[in-house]
Design an enzyme around this catalytic site. Structure first.
Site, PDB file in Angstrom:
ATOM      1  N   SER A   1       4.489  -5.426   5.952  1.00  0.00           N
ATOM      2  CA  SER A   1       3.969  -6.323   6.998  1.00  0.00           C
ATOM      3  C   SER A   1       2.495  -6.625   6.768  1.00  0.00           C
ATOM      4  CB  SER A   1       4.173  -5.719   8.386  1.00  0.00           C
ATOM      5  OG  SER A   1       3.302  -4.637   8.631  1.00  0.00           O
TER       6      SER A   1
ATOM      7  N   ASP B   1      -3.886  -0.318   6.612  1.00  0.00           N
ATOM      8  CA  ASP B   1      -2.938  -1.045   5.760  1.00  0.00           C
ATOM      9  C   ASP B   1      -3.480  -2.407   5.347  1.00  0.00           C
ATOM     10  OD1 ASP B   1      -1.341   1.115   6.256  1.00  0.00           O
ATOM     11  OD2 ASP B   1       0.432  -0.041   6.786  1.00  0.00           O
TER      12      ASP B   1
ATOM     13  N   GLY C   1      10.248  -2.070   5.790  1.00  0.00           N
ATOM     14  CA  GLY C   1      10.504  -0.879   6.585  1.00  0.00           C
ATOM     15  C   GLY C   1      10.503   0.412   5.800  1.00  0.00           C
ATOM     16  N   ALA C   2       9.892   0.411   4.626  1.00  0.00           N
ATOM     17  CA  ALA C   2       9.887   1.612   3.781  1.00  0.00           C
ATOM     18  C   ALA C   2       8.532   2.308   3.764  1.00  0.00           C
ATOM     19  CB  ALA C   2      10.303   1.246   2.354  1.00  0.00           C
ATOM     20  N   GLY C   3       7.596   1.852   4.591  1.00  0.00           N
ATOM     21  CA  GLY C   3       6.282   2.486   4.645  1.00  0.00           C
ATOM     22  C   GLY C   3       5.359   2.076   3.524  1.00  0.00           C
ATOM     23  N   LEU C   4       5.633   0.931   2.890  1.00  0.00           N
ATOM     24  CA  LEU C   4       4.824   0.485   1.753  1.00  0.00           C
ATOM     25  C   LEU C   4       3.955  -0.728   2.094  1.00  0.00           C
ATOM     26  CD1 LEU C   4       7.411   0.934  -1.142  1.00  0.00           C
ATOM     27  CD2 LEU C   4       5.661   2.537  -0.349  1.00  0.00           C
ATOM     28  N   GLY C   5       3.739  -0.951   3.377  1.00  0.00           N
ATOM     29  CA  GLY C   5       2.797  -2.003   3.780  1.00  0.00           C
ATOM     30  C   GLY C   5       3.328  -3.405   3.671  1.00  0.00           C
TER      31      GLY C   5
ATOM     32  N   LYS D   1       0.842  -1.197   0.000  1.00  0.00           N
ATOM     33  CA  LYS D   1       0.000   0.000   0.000  1.00  0.00           C
ATOM     34  C   LYS D   1       0.876   1.245   0.000  1.00  0.00           C
ATOM     35  CE  LYS D   1       0.345   2.275   4.135  1.00  0.00           C
ATOM     36  NZ  LYS D   1       1.726   1.927   4.391  1.00  0.00           N
TER      37      LYS D   1
ATOM     38  N   SER E   1       8.459 -11.525  -1.103  1.00  0.00           N
ATOM     39  CA  SER E   1       7.841 -10.219  -1.331  1.00  0.00           C
ATOM     40  C   SER E   1       8.727  -9.360  -2.210  1.00  0.00           C
ATOM     41  CB  SER E   1       7.613  -9.510   0.008  1.00  0.00           C
ATOM     42  OG  SER E   1       7.037  -8.235  -0.197  1.00  0.00           O
TER      43      SER E   1
END
Length: 405
Positions: free
Chosen positions: A149, A203, A143-147, A15, A138
């Site tokens: 997890s 998310d 850890g880049a803020g792109l969802g 996301k 994946s």
């Protein structure tokens, strides 16, 4: 229900927050959309009692005997309790199956798998009697803020729901599709609670349903009417940052300078609302696609300036913004800021040559670039019918695997 030796391929998108990061903490509107970058899960139901979990992106490869795992252990209010509030004996049993030497990301990923498997077996119409293999890979940077997890949580949830017989492998073509997606989203939120403690839920919702959503904390999300897919250039600065520290710094400024900060947060809310209204107007043919793209470009610039004003930009992000603006692309940070990722809107009439030139310049600065789209499908699954196996999944490129899902 998955039959012995049947193989399933599951996928879910990442996301990206288009507008409203940080403001969303204060009950302002945010806009998020699914990414073309996805996570993939390979599931094979075997004829032994071995359970194998392979997470190569996290350097995890674990195996257990089926009888070692907690399966269907129910407890009062299990549907509503936070995963951390499960009985201590059950939690200890799960933790005992995880190597203490593992890092925190590995531990929470393994714990969420064990938690989901047990919770689904409480509801399952049949108990798992045979072993299985699950492998997840994946194409989302961690850890880049792109969802990343949430995407992991959604593919893991979907695979285990299929394995437990709670949803069919062809759920996306079923008349009960919406109910199945709701179930996926509900369990994926639980997995996100394991990983993050107190997630907003946006998310996992975007990764489950796909498309684009507006979100207000405490009020939930709604589908962005009239939304159409957009071309984006994502740039990972690879600069590490602490989301909690950045959120806290904004909170401190808000407390110290409320007369300044509150209008800025209100302006961010207006940007998200204007984005929502612009897509609605496009759907009603009140504006053209060209006019929409012009507006979105303006909103991208305005939103980044406001985020910079509250102190969450970074020299690396400003460098990305400078390079992309030379070629007419509008850029803003996405997520917490302080490094992480930037998102650039690619106009519909921009040539591939322009995009390639921009990517080359960004790569020369040491950044990672991903040309992708937003607004695609959410969770999906297919049955594999040829000779595909775990090694096949690990060897495929992003372009090759996208042909399947």
């Amino acid at each position: 229900m998955v039959a012995p030796n049947q193989r399933i391929l599951v996928s879910a998108p990442g996301k990206v927050i288009l507008f409203g990061e940080h403001a969303v903490v204060y009950q302002k509107t945010a806009v998020a959309a699914s990414l073309g970058l996805r996570s993939y899960l390979y599931l094979e139901y075997t004829d032994d009692t071995n359970v194998r979990l392979n997470l190569p992106d996290l350097n995890i490869e674990k195996s257990w005997k089926l009888e070692e795992l907690p399966l269907g252990v129910d407890y009062p209010n299990s549907d509503t309790l936070h995963p951390n509030s499960m009985p201590s004996t059950l939690k200890q049993q799960m933790n005992g199956l995880i190597d203490e030497k593992q890092g925190e990301p590995q531990k929470v990923s393994l714990f969420s798998f064990l938690y989901l498997l047990n919770a689904m077996q409480v509801k399952a119409t049949h108990r798992i009697k045979h072993g299985f293999t699950i492998c997840v890979r994946s194409f989302l940077p961690v850890g880049a803020g792109l969802g990343s997890s949430a995407s992991y949580s959604v593919v893991m949830t979907t695979g285990l729901l299929i394995l437990s017989g709670l949803i069919p492998a062809d759920f996306n073509t079923s008349p009960e599709r919406d109910q199945y997606l709701d179930m996926i989203n509900s369990y994926a939120f639980r997995a996100e609670q394991v990983i993050h403690g107190n997630p907003s839920g946006v998310d996992n919702a975007v990764c489950t349903y796909g498309g684009a959503k507006t979100f207000v904390r405490g009020q939930g999300f709604s589908t962005l009417e009239g939304f159409q897919s957009l071309r984006l250039l994502l740039t990972n600065t690879k600069v590490p940052r602490s989301t909690s520290a950045l959120v806290a710094s904004v909170g401190q400024k808000k407390e110290k300078y409320p007369q300044i900060m509150n209008p800025i947060l209100d302006a961010m809310d207006c940007i998200s609302v204007r984005c929502r209204d612009a897509f609605k107007e496009l759907g009603l043919r009140e504006i053209t696609e060209k006019e929409l793209m012009q507006e979105l470009g303006d909103l991208v610039v305005l939103n980044h300036c406001l985020l910079d004003a509250i102190g969450v930009s970074h020299p690396s992000l400003e460098k990305v913004k400078s390079i992309t603006s030379e070629s007419g692309l509008k850029t803003k940070l996405t997520g917490a800021g302080g490094g992480g990722c930037a998102v650039s809107l690619i106009p519909s009439d921009a040539s591939q040559e322009i995009v390639d030139t921009v990517m080359l310049k960004l790569n020369e600065e040491g950044f990672d670039c991903y040309q992708t789209s937003v607004g695609g499908v959410g969770a999906n699954a297919i049955s594999l019918t040829n000779n595909e196996n775990e090694s096949w999944l690990l060897d495929l490129s992003r372009e090759e695997i996208q042909k399947y899902l």
